[in-house]
Design a protein around this motif. Sequence first.
Motif, PDB file in Angstrom:
ATOM      1  N   LYS A  81       0.847  -1.190   0.000  1.00 53.11           N
ATOM      2  CA  LYS A  81       0.000   0.000   0.000  1.00 53.11           C
ATOM      3  C   LYS A  81       0.886   1.244   0.000  1.00 53.11           C
ATOM      4  CE  LYS A  81      -3.808  -2.155   2.443  1.00 53.11           C
ATOM      5  NZ  LYS A  81      -4.855  -1.933   3.426  1.00 53.11           N
ATOM      6  N   LYS A  82       0.463   2.286  -0.709  1.00 53.07           N
ATOM      7  CA  LYS A  82       1.307   3.480  -0.846  1.00 53.07           C
ATOM      8  C   LYS A  82       1.473   4.252   0.460  1.00 53.07           C
ATOM      9  CE  LYS A  82      -2.227   6.755  -2.197  1.00 53.07           C
ATOM     10  NZ  LYS A  82      -2.164   8.158  -2.247  1.00 53.07           N
ATOM     11  N   ASN A  83       0.588   4.061   1.422  1.00 51.20           N
ATOM     12  CA  ASN A  83       0.662   4.816   2.671  1.00 51.20           C
ATOM     13  C   ASN A  83       1.194   3.988   3.836  1.00 51.20           C
ATOM     14  OD1 ASN A  83      -1.665   3.188   2.771  1.00 51.20           O
ATOM     15  ND2 ASN A  83      -2.694   4.587   4.171  1.00 51.20           N
ATOM     16  N   VAL A  84       1.770   2.815   3.548  1.00 51.35           N
ATOM     17  CA  VAL A  84       2.297   1.939   4.592  1.00 51.35           C
ATOM     18  C   VAL A  84       3.792   1.763   4.381  1.00 51.35           C
ATOM     19  CG1 VAL A  84       2.220  -0.380   5.588  1.00 51.35           C
ATOM     20  CG2 VAL A  84       0.092   0.735   4.873  1.00 51.35           C
ATOM     21  N   PHE A  85       4.537   1.904   5.484  1.00 54.63           N
ATOM     22  CA  PHE A  85       5.998   1.821   5.440  1.00 54.63           C
ATOM     23  C   PHE A  85       6.447   0.804   6.491  1.00 54.63           C
ATOM     24  CE2 PHE A  85       4.423   5.999   4.412  1.00 54.63           C
ATOM     25  CZ  PHE A  85       4.924   6.181   3.137  1.00 54.63           C
ATOM     26  N   LEU A  86       7.016  -0.302   6.046  1.00 51.44           N
ATOM     27  CA  LEU A  86       7.428  -1.399   6.917  1.00 51.44           C
ATOM     28  C   LEU A  86       8.926  -1.321   7.144  1.00 51.44           C
ATOM     29  CD1 LEU A  86       6.839  -4.040   8.417  1.00 51.44           C
ATOM     30  CD2 LEU A  86       6.973  -5.215   6.215  1.00 51.44           C
ATOM     31  N   ILE A  87       9.311  -1.243   8.412  1.00 50.22           N
ATOM     32  CA  ILE A  87      10.714  -1.094   8.803  1.00 50.22           C
ATOM     33  C   ILE A  87      11.060  -2.217   9.758  1.00 50.22           C
ATOM     34  CG2 ILE A  87      12.409   0.442   9.864  1.00 50.22           C
ATOM     35  CD1 ILE A  87       9.948   2.601   9.368  1.00 50.22           C
ATOM     36  N   SER A  88      12.045  -3.023   9.403  1.00 51.81           N
ATOM     37  CA  SER A  88      12.457  -4.147  10.240  1.00 51.81           C
ATOM     38  C   SER A  88      13.771  -3.807  10.935  1.00 51.81           C
ATOM     39  CB  SER A  88      12.626  -5.391   9.365  1.00 51.81           C
ATOM     40  OG  SER A  88      12.988  -6.491  10.151  1.00 51.81           O
ATOM     41  N   GLY A  89      14.010  -4.444  12.076  1.00 49.97           N
ATOM     42  CA  GLY A  89      15.238  -4.197  12.836  1.00 49.97           C
ATOM     43  C   GLY A  89      15.063  -3.088  13.854  1.00 49.97           C
ATOM     44  N   LEU A  90      13.907  -3.032  14.441  1.00 53.40           N
ATOM     45  CA  LEU A  90      13.528  -1.973  15.382  1.00 53.40           C
ATOM     46  C   LEU A  90      14.548  -1.779  16.499  1.00 53.40           C
ATOM     47  CD1 LEU A  90      11.415  -0.118  16.818  1.00 53.40           C
ATOM     48  CD2 LEU A  90      10.419  -2.204  17.749  1.00 53.40           C
ATOM     49  N   ASN A  91      14.870  -0.519  16.759  1.00 55.02           N
ATOM     50  CA  ASN A  91      15.579  -0.149  17.983  1.00 55.02           C
ATOM     51  C   ASN A  91      15.052   1.214  18.449  1.00 55.02           C
ATOM     52  OD1 ASN A  91      17.101   1.925  16.663  1.00 55.02           O
ATOM     53  ND2 ASN A  91      18.792   0.534  16.252  1.00 55.02           N
ATOM     54  N   LEU A  92      15.340   1.566  19.677  1.00 56.82           N
ATOM     55  CA  LEU A  92      14.771   2.778  20.261  1.00 56.82           C
ATOM     56  C   LEU A  92      15.193   4.062  19.542  1.00 56.82           C
ATOM     57  CD1 LEU A  92      12.857   3.881  22.393  1.00 56.82           C
ATOM     58  CD2 LEU A  92      14.777   3.874  24.018  1.00 56.82           C
ATOM     59  N   PRO A  93      16.454   4.255  19.161  1.00 57.77           N
ATOM     60  CA  PRO A  93      16.804   5.482  18.432  1.00 57.77           C
ATOM     61  C   PRO A  93      16.013   5.639  17.130  1.00 57.77           C
ATOM     62  CG  PRO A  93      18.798   4.436  19.241  1.00 57.77           C
ATOM     63  CD  PRO A  93      17.667   3.472  19.493  1.00 57.77           C
ATOM     64  N   LEU A  94      15.813   4.561  16.409  1.00 56.51           N
ATOM     65  CA  LEU A  94      15.034   4.600  15.170  1.00 56.51           C
ATOM     66  C   LEU A  94      13.600   5.015  15.459  1.00 56.51           C
ATOM     67  CD1 LEU A  94      14.803   3.737  12.088  1.00 56.51           C
ATOM     68  CD2 LEU A  94      14.021   1.552  12.988  1.00 56.51           C
ATOM     69  N   LEU A  95      13.004   4.384  16.435  1.00 54.08           N
ATOM     70  CA  LEU A  95      11.620   4.665  16.802  1.00 54.08           C
ATOM     71  C   LEU A  95      11.454   6.117  17.248  1.00 54.08           C
ATOM     72  CD1 LEU A  95       8.818   3.373  17.214  1.00 54.08           C
ATOM     73  CD2 LEU A  95       9.554   2.733  19.506  1.00 54.08           C
ATOM     74  N   LEU A  96      12.348   6.584  18.095  1.00 58.15           N
ATOM     75  CA  LEU A  96      12.285   7.965  18.576  1.00 58.15           C
ATOM     76  C   LEU A  96      12.360   8.967  17.432  1.00 58.15           C
ATOM     77  CD1 LEU A  96      14.533   7.804  21.743  1.00 58.15           C
ATOM     78  CD2 LEU A  96      12.183   8.677  21.670  1.00 58.15           C
ATOM     79  N   GLU A  97      13.319   8.786  16.547  1.00 59.59           N
ATOM     80  CA  GLU A  97      13.500   9.751  15.465  1.00 59.59           C
ATOM     81  C   GLU A  97      12.266   9.841  14.573  1.00 59.59           C
ATOM     82  OE1 GLU A  97      16.592  11.008  11.919  1.00 59.59           O
ATOM     83  OE2 GLU A  97      17.279   9.676  13.529  1.00 59.59           O
ATOM     84  N   ILE A  98      11.674   8.704  14.278  1.00 60.23           N
ATOM     85  CA  ILE A  98      10.509   8.722  13.385  1.00 60.23           C
ATOM     86  C   ILE A  98       9.274   9.253  14.097  1.00 60.23           C
ATOM     87  CG2 ILE A  98       8.919   7.237  12.094  1.00 60.23           C
ATOM     88  CD1 ILE A  98      11.418   5.648  11.185  1.00 60.23           C
ATOM     89  N   VAL A  99       9.038   8.826  15.314  1.00 57.18           N
ATOM     90  CA  VAL A  99       7.837   9.267  16.031  1.00 57.18           C
ATOM     91  C   VAL A  99       7.901  10.758  16.368  1.00 57.18           C
ATOM     92  CG1 VAL A  99       6.535   8.988  18.184  1.00 57.18           C
ATOM     93  CG2 VAL A  99       7.257   6.977  16.907  1.00 57.18           C
ATOM     94  N   LEU A 100       9.085  11.265  16.654  1.00 57.34           N
ATOM     95  CA  LEU A 100       9.220  12.677  17.033  1.00 57.34           C
ATOM     96  C   LEU A 100       9.362  13.630  15.838  1.00 57.34           C
ATOM     97  CD1 LEU A 100      11.529  12.370  20.170  1.00 57.34           C
ATOM     98  CD2 LEU A 100       9.055  12.778  20.103  1.00 57.34           C
ATOM     99  N   ALA A 101       9.528  13.081  14.651  1.00 59.33           N
ATOM    100  CA  ALA A 101       9.713  13.927  13.462  1.00 59.33           C
ATOM    101  C   ALA A 101       8.416  14.639  13.098  1.00 59.33           C
ATOM    102  CB  ALA A 101      10.180  13.077  12.288  1.00 59.33           C
ATOM    103  N   GLY A 102       8.565  15.774  12.483  1.00 62.70           N
ATOM    104  CA  GLY A 102       7.404  16.502  11.986  1.00 62.70           C
ATOM    105  C   GLY A 102       6.807  15.802  10.775  1.00 62.70           C
ATOM    106  N   GLU A 103       5.519  15.998  10.595  1.00 63.36           N
ATOM    107  CA  GLU A 103       4.837  15.359   9.471  1.00 63.36           C
ATOM    108  C   GLU A 103       5.159  16.020   8.138  1.00 63.36           C
ATOM    109  OE1 GLU A 103       0.815  14.113   9.848  1.00 63.36           O
ATOM    110  OE2 GLU A 103       1.045  13.593  11.960  1.00 63.36           O
ATOM    111  N   ASP A 104       5.920  17.120   8.168  1.00 64.59           N
ATOM    112  CA  ASP A 104       6.293  17.788   6.920  1.00 64.59           C
ATOM    113  C   ASP A 104       7.450  17.087   6.210  1.00 64.59           C
ATOM    114  OD1 ASP A 104       7.800  18.627   9.197  1.00 64.59           O
ATOM    115  OD2 ASP A 104       8.610  20.295   8.043  1.00 64.59           O
ATOM    116  N   ILE A 105       8.138  16.192   6.891  1.00 63.70           N
ATOM    117  CA  ILE A 105       9.236  15.452   6.268  1.00 63.70           C
ATOM    118  C   ILE A 105       8.640  14.256   5.523  1.00 63.70           C
ATOM    119  CG2 ILE A 105      11.365  14.150   6.668  1.00 63.70           C
ATOM    120  CD1 ILE A 105      11.636  15.720   9.327  1.00 63.70           C
ATOM    121  N   PRO A 106       8.930  14.104   4.243  1.00 60.49           N
ATOM    122  CA  PRO A 106       8.395  12.960   3.496  1.00 60.49           C
ATOM    123  C   PRO A 106       8.801  11.635   4.147  1.00 60.49           C
ATOM    124  CG  PRO A 106       9.379  14.560   2.010  1.00 60.49           C
ATOM    125  CD  PRO A 106       9.734  14.986   3.404  1.00 60.49           C
TER     126      PRO A 106
END
Length: 139
Positions: A81-106
């Motif tokens: 699906k065009k609106n779904v992004f699957l990321i494997s290899g989860l770690n806390l720094p990755l999660l933090l950066e994505i969750v805290l990012a502004g929605e203006d970043i593609p």
Amino acid sequence: MRKYLIATHGSFAGGICTSLEMIAGKNENIYLIEGYTENSRPVDEQLDSVMGNISDDDELFIFTDLMGGSITNQLMKLATKKNVFLISGLNLPLLLEIVLAGEDIPAEELIESAITNAREQILFVNKLIPQTDDKTDQD
């Protein structure tokens, strides 16, 4: 709106979400799937519940623990699906950066940057500590 799904084997999803909340605060747009725990429902049932909260206008970032693992394999069907992004290899720094990012970043740009930065957080710390001579330590 951006929404996030953390899907892992066992209780890892709940644990990392607790850490995320300690640092970034509670986020109502984070959903969890904990697969194969004693009291958990089948992964497909948990996924159906989550997807009921996701609209076609939402972006869904899915984080899984292990590439090639059964959780990632079950969720790969959503990655088409065009609106779904699957990321494997989860770690806390990755999660933090994505969750805290502004929605203006593609989304794709954000994911690539977050993965690069998360990799930089994986270090063998002993190699960073100046080594002392063992003979000096014994004196």
